[in-house]
Motif scaffolding. Structure first.
Motif, PDB file in Angstrom:
ATOM      1  N   ALA A 285       1.224  12.519  -6.954  1.00  0.00           N
ATOM      2  CA  ALA A 285       0.265  12.959  -8.207  1.00  0.00           C
ATOM      3  C   ALA A 285      -0.736  14.032  -8.230  1.00  0.00           C
ATOM      4  CB  ALA A 285      -0.450  11.703  -8.651  1.00  0.00           C
ATOM      5  N   ALA A 286      -1.512  13.935  -6.677  1.00  0.00           N
ATOM      6  CA  ALA A 286      -2.040  14.684  -6.028  1.00  0.00           C
ATOM      7  C   ALA A 286      -1.339  16.271  -5.553  1.00  0.00           C
ATOM      8  CB  ALA A 286      -3.104  14.321  -4.326  1.00  0.00           C
ATOM      9  N   GLU A 287       0.037  16.122  -5.216  1.00  0.00           N
ATOM     10  CA  GLU A 287       0.234  17.282  -4.938  1.00  0.00           C
ATOM     11  C   GLU A 287       0.742  18.158  -6.348  1.00  0.00           C
ATOM     12  OE1 GLU A 287       4.082  16.625  -3.037  1.00  0.00           O
ATOM     13  OE2 GLU A 287       3.392  16.344  -1.020  1.00  0.00           O
ATOM     14  N   LEU A 288       1.093  17.263  -7.554  1.00  0.00           N
ATOM     15  CA  LEU A 288       1.451  17.874  -8.669  1.00  0.00           C
ATOM     16  C   LEU A 288       0.060  18.536  -9.375  1.00  0.00           C
ATOM     17  CD1 LEU A 288       3.293  15.384 -10.403  1.00  0.00           C
ATOM     18  CD2 LEU A 288       4.429  17.497  -9.667  1.00  0.00           C
ATOM     19  N   LEU A 289      -1.255  17.661  -9.628  1.00  0.00           N
ATOM     20  CA  LEU A 289      -2.708  18.520  -9.659  1.00  0.00           C
ATOM     21  C   LEU A 289      -2.636  20.072  -9.239  1.00  0.00           C
ATOM     22  CD1 LEU A 289      -4.897  15.562  -9.457  1.00  0.00           C
ATOM     23  CD2 LEU A 289      -3.144  16.499 -11.871  1.00  0.00           C
ATOM     24  N   GLU A 290      -1.734  19.979  -8.083  1.00  0.00           N
ATOM     25  CA  GLU A 290      -1.586  21.543  -7.012  1.00  0.00           C
ATOM     26  C   GLU A 290      -1.730  22.321  -8.368  1.00  0.00           C
ATOM     27  OE1 GLU A 290      -0.526  21.045  -3.664  1.00  0.00           O
ATOM     28  OE2 GLU A 290      -2.184  20.420  -1.977  1.00  0.00           O
TER      29      GLU A 290
ATOM     30  N   GLU B 164      -7.527   1.810  -7.364  1.00  0.00           N
ATOM     31  CA  GLU B 164      -7.926   0.507  -8.230  1.00  0.00           C
ATOM     32  C   GLU B 164      -7.758  -0.641  -7.717  1.00  0.00           C
ATOM     33  OE1 GLU B 164      -8.988   0.569 -12.173  1.00  0.00           O
ATOM     34  OE2 GLU B 164     -10.340   1.953 -11.786  1.00  0.00           O
ATOM     35  N   ARG B 165      -5.877  -0.150  -7.690  1.00  0.00           N
ATOM     36  CA  ARG B 165      -4.521  -1.595  -7.197  1.00  0.00           C
ATOM     37  C   ARG B 165      -5.308  -1.535  -6.007  1.00  0.00           C
ATOM     38  NH1 ARG B 165      -0.601  -4.266  -7.987  1.00  0.00           N
ATOM     39  NH2 ARG B 165       0.916  -4.291  -5.889  1.00  0.00           N
ATOM     40  N   MET B 166      -5.831  -0.440  -4.632  1.00  0.00           N
ATOM     41  CA  MET B 166      -5.340  -0.588  -3.601  1.00  0.00           C
ATOM     42  C   MET B 166      -6.709  -1.418  -3.763  1.00  0.00           C
ATOM     43  SD  MET B 166      -4.221   3.423  -2.614  1.00  0.00           S
ATOM     44  CE  MET B 166      -4.624   2.335  -0.618  1.00  0.00           C
ATOM     45  N   GLY B 167      -7.800  -1.282  -3.933  1.00  0.00           N
ATOM     46  CA  GLY B 167      -8.886  -1.769  -4.194  1.00  0.00           C
ATOM     47  C   GLY B 167      -8.867  -3.140  -3.878  1.00  0.00           C
TER      48      GLY B 167
ATOM     49  N   LEU C 251       0.893  -1.146  -0.110  1.00  0.00           N
ATOM     50  CA  LEU C 251       0.071   0.219   0.097  1.00  0.00           C
ATOM     51  C   LEU C 251       0.560   1.034   0.117  1.00  0.00           C
ATOM     52  CD1 LEU C 251      -2.709  -0.699   2.179  1.00  0.00           C
ATOM     53  CD2 LEU C 251      -3.390  -0.688  -0.016  1.00  0.00           C
ATOM     54  N   LYS C 252       2.020   1.428   0.417  1.00  0.00           N
ATOM     55  CA  LYS C 252       2.832   1.903   0.694  1.00  0.00           C
ATOM     56  C   LYS C 252       3.344   2.863  -0.804  1.00  0.00           C
ATOM     57  CE  LYS C 252       7.073   4.237   2.383  1.00  0.00           C
ATOM     58  NZ  LYS C 252       8.285   3.177   3.520  1.00  0.00           N
ATOM     59  N   SER C 253       3.449   2.256  -2.177  1.00  0.00           N
ATOM     60  CA  SER C 253       3.677   2.349  -3.128  1.00  0.00           C
ATOM     61  C   SER C 253       2.807   3.209  -3.970  1.00  0.00           C
ATOM     62  CB  SER C 253       4.307   0.677  -4.136  1.00  0.00           C
ATOM     63  OG  SER C 253       4.022   1.051  -5.031  1.00  0.00           O
ATOM     64  N   PRO C 254       1.336   2.510  -3.946  1.00  0.00           N
ATOM     65  CA  PRO C 254       0.207   3.546  -3.982  1.00  0.00           C
ATOM     66  C   PRO C 254      -0.043   4.869  -3.781  1.00  0.00           C
ATOM     67  CG  PRO C 254      -0.736   1.706  -3.123  1.00  0.00           C
ATOM     68  CD  PRO C 254       0.802   1.234  -3.417  1.00  0.00           C
ATOM     69  N   VAL C 255       0.314   4.704  -2.504  1.00  0.00           N
ATOM     70  CA  VAL C 255      -0.212   5.980  -1.175  1.00  0.00           C
ATOM     71  C   VAL C 255       0.800   6.992  -1.925  1.00  0.00           C
ATOM     72  CG1 VAL C 255       0.063   6.850   0.949  1.00  0.00           C
ATOM     73  CG2 VAL C 255      -1.287   5.112   0.381  1.00  0.00           C
ATOM     74  N   THR C 256       2.535   6.304  -1.774  1.00  0.00           N
ATOM     75  CA  THR C 256       3.127   7.257  -2.449  1.00  0.00           C
ATOM     76  C   THR C 256       2.627   8.328  -3.717  1.00  0.00           C
ATOM     77  OG1 THR C 256       4.206   6.028  -1.210  1.00  0.00           O
ATOM     78  CG2 THR C 256       5.343   8.078  -2.962  1.00  0.00           C
ATOM     79  N   THR C 257       2.265   7.158  -4.701  1.00  0.00           N
ATOM     80  CA  THR C 257       2.440   7.150  -5.903  1.00  0.00           C
ATOM     81  C   THR C 257       1.335   8.472  -6.087  1.00  0.00           C
ATOM     82  OG1 THR C 257       2.825   5.496  -7.102  1.00  0.00           O
ATOM     83  CG2 THR C 257       1.647   6.956  -8.058  1.00  0.00           C
TER      84      THR C 257
END
Length: 511
Positions: free
Chosen positions: A336-341, A362-365, A326-332
């Motif tokens: 991505a959220a920071e870049l979207l700012e 979706e991967r996390m789900g 979970l750490k890898s997708p959370v970091t991604t």
């Protein structure tokens, strides 16, 4: 009170002690039974005296009637009910005495001097009755006093009357009188628990002598009941043998209970405490389980400990892997959220970042769904065997071939569908277009014509989170789910080397 009893839980040591004490109580109970037997001695003595008195009374009446004479027959004239009783062909008497309820009367009084005189017929028969008593008394050991209708002793040198004695008074009125009286030489009053109590008193019976429906006299007879000391002198060896056998039985039973119950249960208690503390690796089978049921309990404790240990390790592994996965997708997603700012991002980059967030989500789900599926698989109970053809999944682009259309697997249909669905999806993901199922009664071989696995990966297949398709979204939990279900049935998933595809054997335990 009931609440207190429910909370009171005796220890096994106390149970063993109580059982042994119960055995040791056998001689004590036997002794009490003998004490109660004293009452039986009294009743036997009373019955014997009644029979002797009846014989003496018959001889007395016959001698009296043989003397004849013109004088009217003296004595109490029986009323109708008593005449019927004494004239019957047979007579039975209920016991008059009970040591537990009758009070022991004072010593039998001596005869009282009287002005009355014996009649001629009584004087005539007195000598013969005295000789009869002397000869019979050598065997019966009973003391007999022959009385006339006035209560005078026929054998006394001077007129002596016993008419005032209660039991004699009843006999002169046509009834049987009986009493327990202290012996003249009894210097003490023994308690009920005394072994000598039977020697401290005498049984006395006053029996009426009937002639022509009149009470012409009475037989006043007495004897001391048999003593318990004499009984013990005869049965002492048997009683000592009883005590010895009881003590030996208590020792054997105590040793047996300690060995087969107390010690094994204490050892199981200690092992359970180790399990509670998490020291699963310190458990070892007991040297001695005592009983089959305790051995089964011990095996259950060992199995439970092994299961808890395995589950604990699995939880640790799952926790570490889930954290890592979970750490890898959370970091991604965070990146991505920071870049979207940034408001100056080009639209194509923005859409790519949004797609990245969606894909990682979706991967996390999917990862969490499969973790829940593993948990549910471990909780479900094994089901009834089902037909293999009813377990087949429908995977687009994959043909599934059965070698036996009537094969029955020791799996429930639901579990079989889950297992074959994961294996079929793995085969399809590795390019397989055909999957074959061969069942020989104990092993189900699953083979496909896909790309298969590298030899280096065979030993790691089935490890949670190990996957060769991580970049394509694989989670590495598919085979872990399969193995979790098979554990419920005691089965194993064994990956094999194939000549052009993946090969798995699902080995079931012999039925």
């Amino acid at each position: 009170m009931s609440t207190v009893l429910r909370k009171w839980r005796p220890s096994m040591a106390l149970v063993v002690l109580v059982l042994c004490a119960s055995l040791l109580a056998v001689p004590v109970l036997a002794l009490l039974a003998l004490q109660i037997g004293t009452n039986w001695f009294v009743r036997e003595t009373e019955s014997s005296l009644l029979k002797q008195a009846a014989l003496y009374a018959a001889a007395y009446a016959e001698a009296f009637e043989a003397e004849g004479g013109d004088d009217p027959i003296p004595g109490y004239y029986l009323p109708p009910d008593k005449r019927v009783f004494w004239s019957a062909r047979t007579r039975t008497f209920q016991s008059f005495l009970n040591l537990r309820s009758n009070e022991i009367e004072p010593v039998r009084p001596d005869g009282v001097a009287s002005q009355a005189r014996l009649g001629p017929r009584y004087e005539a028969i007195a000598g013969a009755l005295g000789a009869l008593e002397e000869r019979a008394g050598r065997t019966t050991l009973s003391s007999v006093v022959f009385l006339d209708f006035q209560g005078l002793d026929l054998l006394a040198a001077t007129p002596m009357s016993f008419a005032g004695v209660p039991e004699v008074e009843k006999a002169l009125r046509g009834e049987v009188g009986a009493a327990l009286r202290w012996r003249s030489d009894a210097d003490a009053r023994w308690s009920f628990l005394s072994l000598s109590r039977g020697a401290g008193f005498r049984v006395l019976v006053a029996y009426p002598v009937i002639s022509a429906n009149r009470v012409i006299g009475a037989i006043y007879i007495s004897r001391t009941p048999p003593q318990l000391e004499s009984y013990f002198s005869q049965e002492g060896l048997a009683f000592l043998a009883l005590v010895g056998v009881t003590l030996l039985g208590a020792l054997v039973m105590g040793t047996f209970l300690v060995r087969v119950l107390l010690r094994p249960l204490q050892a199981l208690r200690d092992q359970s405490r180790l399990v509670a503390r998490g020291a699963h690796d310190d458990l070892a089978p007991l040297d001695h389980y005592g009983m089959r049921e305790i051995a089964e309990l011990g095996e259950a404790v060992m199995t439970m400990a092994a299961s808890l240990s395995r589950r604990g390790k699995e939880i640790g592994i799952y926790t570490n892997h889930v954290t890592h996965e979970l750490k890898s997708p959370v970091t991604t997603i965070v990146g991505a959220a920071e870049l979207l700012e940034d408001d100056d991002l080009p639209e194509d980059v923005r859409q790519k970042l949004i797609a990245t967030i969606k894909g990682q989500g979706e991967r996390m789900g999917k990862l969490l769904d499969q973790l829940r599926e593993i948990t549910r698989a471990r909780q479900y109970l094994p089901g009834k065997p089902g037909l293999l053809r009813e377990m087949l999944p429908e995977i687009p682009g994959l043909e599934i071939v059965l070698s036996d259309g009537q094969a029955v697997l020791p799996l429930s249909v639901t579990h079989g569908q889950t297992i074959l669905a994961h294996l079929a999806q793995n085969a399809r993901h590795h390019g397989a277009e055909r999957m074959k199922l061969d069942w020989n009664g104990t092993v189900l071989r699953v083979s496909d014509n896909g790309t298969g696995f590298a030899d280096v990966d065979l030993s790691r297949l089935g490890e949670p989170f190990f996957t060769t398709r991580r970049e394509l979204g694989g989670t590495g939990l598919g085979l872990a789910i399969v193995m979790a279900i098979l554990e419920l049935y005691g089965a194993r998933l064994v990956p094999l080397r194939g000549d052009g595809g993946a090969v798995f054997d699902i080995a079931f335990p012999p039925s």
